[in-house]
Motif scaffolding. Sequence first.
Motif, PDB file in Angstrom:
ATOM      1  N   GLU A   1      38.129  40.120  37.944  1.00 48.58           N
ATOM      2  CA  GLU A   1      38.180  40.592  36.587  1.00 48.58           C
ATOM      3  C   GLU A   1      38.711  42.239  36.698  1.00 48.58           C
ATOM      4  O   GLU A   1      39.568  42.538  35.494  1.00 48.58           O
ATOM      5  CB  GLU A   1      36.804  40.930  36.108  1.00 48.58           C
TER       6      GLU A   1
ATOM      7  N   LEU B   1      42.664  41.512  36.498  1.00 49.45           N
ATOM      8  CA  LEU B   1      42.884  40.878  35.142  1.00 49.45           C
ATOM      9  C   LEU B   1      42.967  41.984  34.119  1.00 49.45           C
ATOM     10  O   LEU B   1      43.841  42.149  33.236  1.00 49.45           O
ATOM     11  CB  LEU B   1      41.803  39.869  34.855  1.00 49.45           C
ATOM     12  N   CYS B   2      41.810  42.855  34.101  1.00 43.10           N
ATOM     13  CA  CYS B   2      41.765  44.210  33.156  1.00 43.10           C
ATOM     14  C   CYS B   2      43.146  44.792  33.282  1.00 43.10           C
ATOM     15  O   CYS B   2      43.490  45.182  32.237  1.00 43.10           O
ATOM     16  CB  CYS B   2      40.532  44.606  33.276  1.00 43.10           C
TER      17      CYS B   2
ATOM     18  N   LYS C   1      45.858  42.863  31.858  1.00 41.10           N
ATOM     19  CA  LYS C   1      46.050  42.831  30.263  1.00 41.10           C
ATOM     20  C   LYS C   1      46.315  44.277  29.888  1.00 41.10           C
ATOM     21  O   LYS C   1      47.025  44.165  28.767  1.00 41.10           O
ATOM     22  CB  LYS C   1      44.714  42.622  29.703  1.00 41.10           C
TER      23      LYS C   1
ATOM     24  N   LYS D   1      44.578  31.801  33.275  1.00 44.07           N
ATOM     25  CA  LYS D   1      44.351  33.011  34.016  1.00 44.07           C
ATOM     26  C   LYS D   1      42.981  33.541  33.745  1.00 44.07           C
ATOM     27  O   LYS D   1      42.430  34.406  34.796  1.00 44.07           O
ATOM     28  CB  LYS D   1      45.523  34.204  33.692  1.00 44.07           C
ATOM     29  N   GLU D   2      42.201  33.250  32.701  1.00 46.59           N
ATOM     30  CA  GLU D   2      40.865  33.637  32.763  1.00 46.59           C
ATOM     31  C   GLU D   2      40.043  33.072  33.892  1.00 46.59           C
ATOM     32  O   GLU D   2      40.241  31.791  33.930  1.00 46.59           O
ATOM     33  CB  GLU D   2      40.363  33.360  31.217  1.00 46.59           C
TER      34      GLU D   2
ATOM     35  N   ASP E   1      38.918  29.720  32.947  1.00 46.13           N
ATOM     36  CA  ASP E   1      39.842  28.766  33.063  1.00 46.13           C
ATOM     37  C   ASP E   1      40.457  28.007  34.104  1.00 46.13           C
ATOM     38  O   ASP E   1      40.669  27.037  34.457  1.00 46.13           O
ATOM     39  CB  ASP E   1      41.089  29.047  32.105  1.00 46.13           C
TER      40      ASP E   1
END
Lengths: 464, 464
Positions: free
Chosen positions: B281, B284-285, B288, B451-452, B455
């Motif tokens: 995470e 990913l953050c 994003k 990519k979540e 998911d």
Amino acid sequence: MLPDPSERAALLRRREHLARALGGAPAVMASSRPRPRNYAADQFPFRAASHFLYLFGLAAPDGMGVYDGEAWTLYLPDPGPDDALWDGEVPGFAEVSERTGCPVRSRSALPEALARAAKARAVATLPTPDLETCADLAALLGREVRPGRLLPQDVPLADAMVALRLRHDDVAQAQLRRAAEATTPAHLAGMRATRPGVLEAVVRAAMEAEFVSRDVRPAYQPIVTVHGEVLHNLKYHHVLREGDLLLADVGGESPGGFACDVTRTWPVTGRFSTTQRELYEVVLCAQKASIAAVRPGVRYRDVHLAAHREMARGLVALGILHGDPEELVVDGLTALLFPHGIGHLLGLDVHDMEDLGDRAGYAPGRERSKEFGHRYLRLDRDLEPGMAVTIEPGLYRVPAILGDARLTARAGDRLDRAVLERYSDVRGIRIEDDVLVTAEGHEVLTAAIPKEASDVEAAVMAGR
Amino acid sequence: MLPDPSERAALLRRREHLARALGGAPAVMASSRPRPRNYAADQFPFRAASHFLYLFGLAAPDGMGVYDGEAWTLYLPDPGPDDALWDGEVPGFAEVSERTGCPVRSRSALPEALARAAKARAVATLPTPDLETCADLAALLGREVRPGRLLPQDVPLADAMVALRLRHDDVAQAQLRRAAEATTPAHLAGMRATRPGVLEAVVRAAMEAEFVSRDVRPAYQPIVTVHGEVLHNLKYHHVLREGDLLLADVGGESPGGFACDVTRTWPVTGRFSTTQRELYEVVLCAQKASIAAVRPGVRYRDVHLAAHREMARGLVALGILHGDPEELVVDGLTALLFPHGIGHLLGLDVHDMEDLGDRAGYAPGRERSKEFGHRYLRLDRDLEPGMAVTIEPGLYRVPAILGDARLTARAGDRLDRAVLERYSDVRGIRIEDDVLVTAEGHEVLTAAIPKEASDVEAAVMAGR
């Protein structure tokens, strides 16, 4: 990247044999640089030069093995400061030395070592396939180094390598067997994946996946085509249709870099038509007759001619050719339908040592024929135990040949085009196996891959 | 091999733009020779040089495009007598001319045409990745041609190509989309094929089969590894174990040669552990936040720093780093765990135009940082509509970095090794997408690939 510990003794033996053959003359053998695809850092998968692989079993970029007239030393690049971050740990010099049985030094020491070796006699080398390494060698040795060209001092080295690599030792034979073992599931998967309506590429994908999933690389660019009449067809975009034959010339490469080279031809529907089966049997008979002829002492050109004769008999029986089979061969009629050689040497290269031109394939004093259909014969030696060859007759309806009056003039009415036209659902059939010459005769390394017509049909139907 | 008819107008426009930028100076742009793998006839799959592809859309070996100061002409080799037998029919000059919108002549006419063009002014060129073509160019032009080196007359040509290729026209954007479309099923197949006990190679095979079956090639050597901490890991022999993360950096190439470049990281079991998910995470953050920053006018280095800042915040929240996030970035602490750049240009090359060094990636007047972790940033331009970039932050526990006192000295107790140790089931995580800069902001070309975290888990579990 490292040779298996079990190969150490063979590597030592190979280098010792070569040293003896060189009789004190110095030599340097290079692996290769990574070859850029788009730019320096975007590269094709690394492949070391075959001569280097043969002597050191080491798939390391930018290595050079030097024989200074007395002993071998391997020179390898020092690890760079960021290598561990980007490429991970590479084996240290001590480990490489242990596995290869050869002392290892830093490449930075190479120029001095070569200068020392060159004092007494000119240093021999063999060009690598990549020009960058050739340029390195040229700079180090102060001479020209170009693929396909040998200087006088290189000739004894080339001849000694040919003499060594021609007859595969136990380790090389084991590698050839591993390449064949990896190739069997690929062909079976290709047959299973075949069905009308899919792209040739789908069958190729099924075959290559068997390689990739075993961490095996293809030994050459695969041919998977419904247009087998184009001999080196590297396109995969046609849709498979009912009534098509699919020709797949696909072989894997062993961990040590040895090649397998196999062709099978199978019906898209899973059933040969009557005409397809008739021609398939002609090719299969010719292939079996050629394989049966493989044994020590036999001249390979005679194996080639045996295939032509058998094919002539089969084509006469079908009414496609008319006349005496022996004469049909001599007059080049079989070559109109079987325009390539029966095969070639197999080893670390799929056409083994073709980098040395015909020096490997043709025994001293023998030359390529100038005749159409025979000039492509890549091998004309007397067979010896330990040699590996392919046996790969084929039958093709090639428009560029059959429509060329200069080529077909001699046929006259001995080529029955009306009968040939009945076989219009055949464009190309090839059946290829890898055969090791043994003291007793031969061993087919690729015997596990179906080739009897009914076995091929069953293998295709297994995917339905 | 031929460009699609719909691309003709764009090809004409590109050549016209380049001609205008050259202001009457002659130039020659070469495709490439086939690159030998083992020997001349055993080749790597053919790839034309990207600059040539950009101007002519033609994947033809050994072609040269000449701008003589007034008009473009394409010079192609004449078909050889045996080509049809071995390689099949190739498109005739008339068809190539029609598709490329450029007159085509025989390569035999090239020396004379170049001599004429060179009379008034020095002929510019750009080196190709293959040295053989460089040697051809050097002989034709009577000058040095080497990858990575430009002569004074080449600089305006290089700058003009950079200006052209930096901002993708509609045809290039469509190619980038096709590359992305071909890459989506590969990543989904890789996730589905993942399970404990199989080799990394098995997942790679599943991914590549999706390319091969669509007649698509990988744009670069795929990375499929449980050792993501080795950034360019090209080994595939590890067995996937429960608790491993698998990192796959795999992208396809469009028919016209444009690249996709995508990384996903997923759990072998199909479920992230708590620690894996926490670090995932964080990455990913950061990813994003970086993607959100992509829009015209933004300096790419600031996108890079945005990722570092977001990562610092995340790592502080987990207790791995202590201190002010901004200071942690400035002091290079995030670089210890995220040691590469946030991304690079994307186009016909996966690092677009890296053959020209930093000329493409760095705006005039800007230079690479000397700082660890920032010196690998391959791009520092102000973003413009039509540019395509990758956004690919990662978190890695690299022993060669974390064990290097010179690199970690500045961290002091701000790097909490005890807490980091709790994340020992993470070696490397990277999440990478391809982002097109649009007038309004940006478009993620690879948004269809999960990519979540949830998911990704679902996509892996879909294979069970």
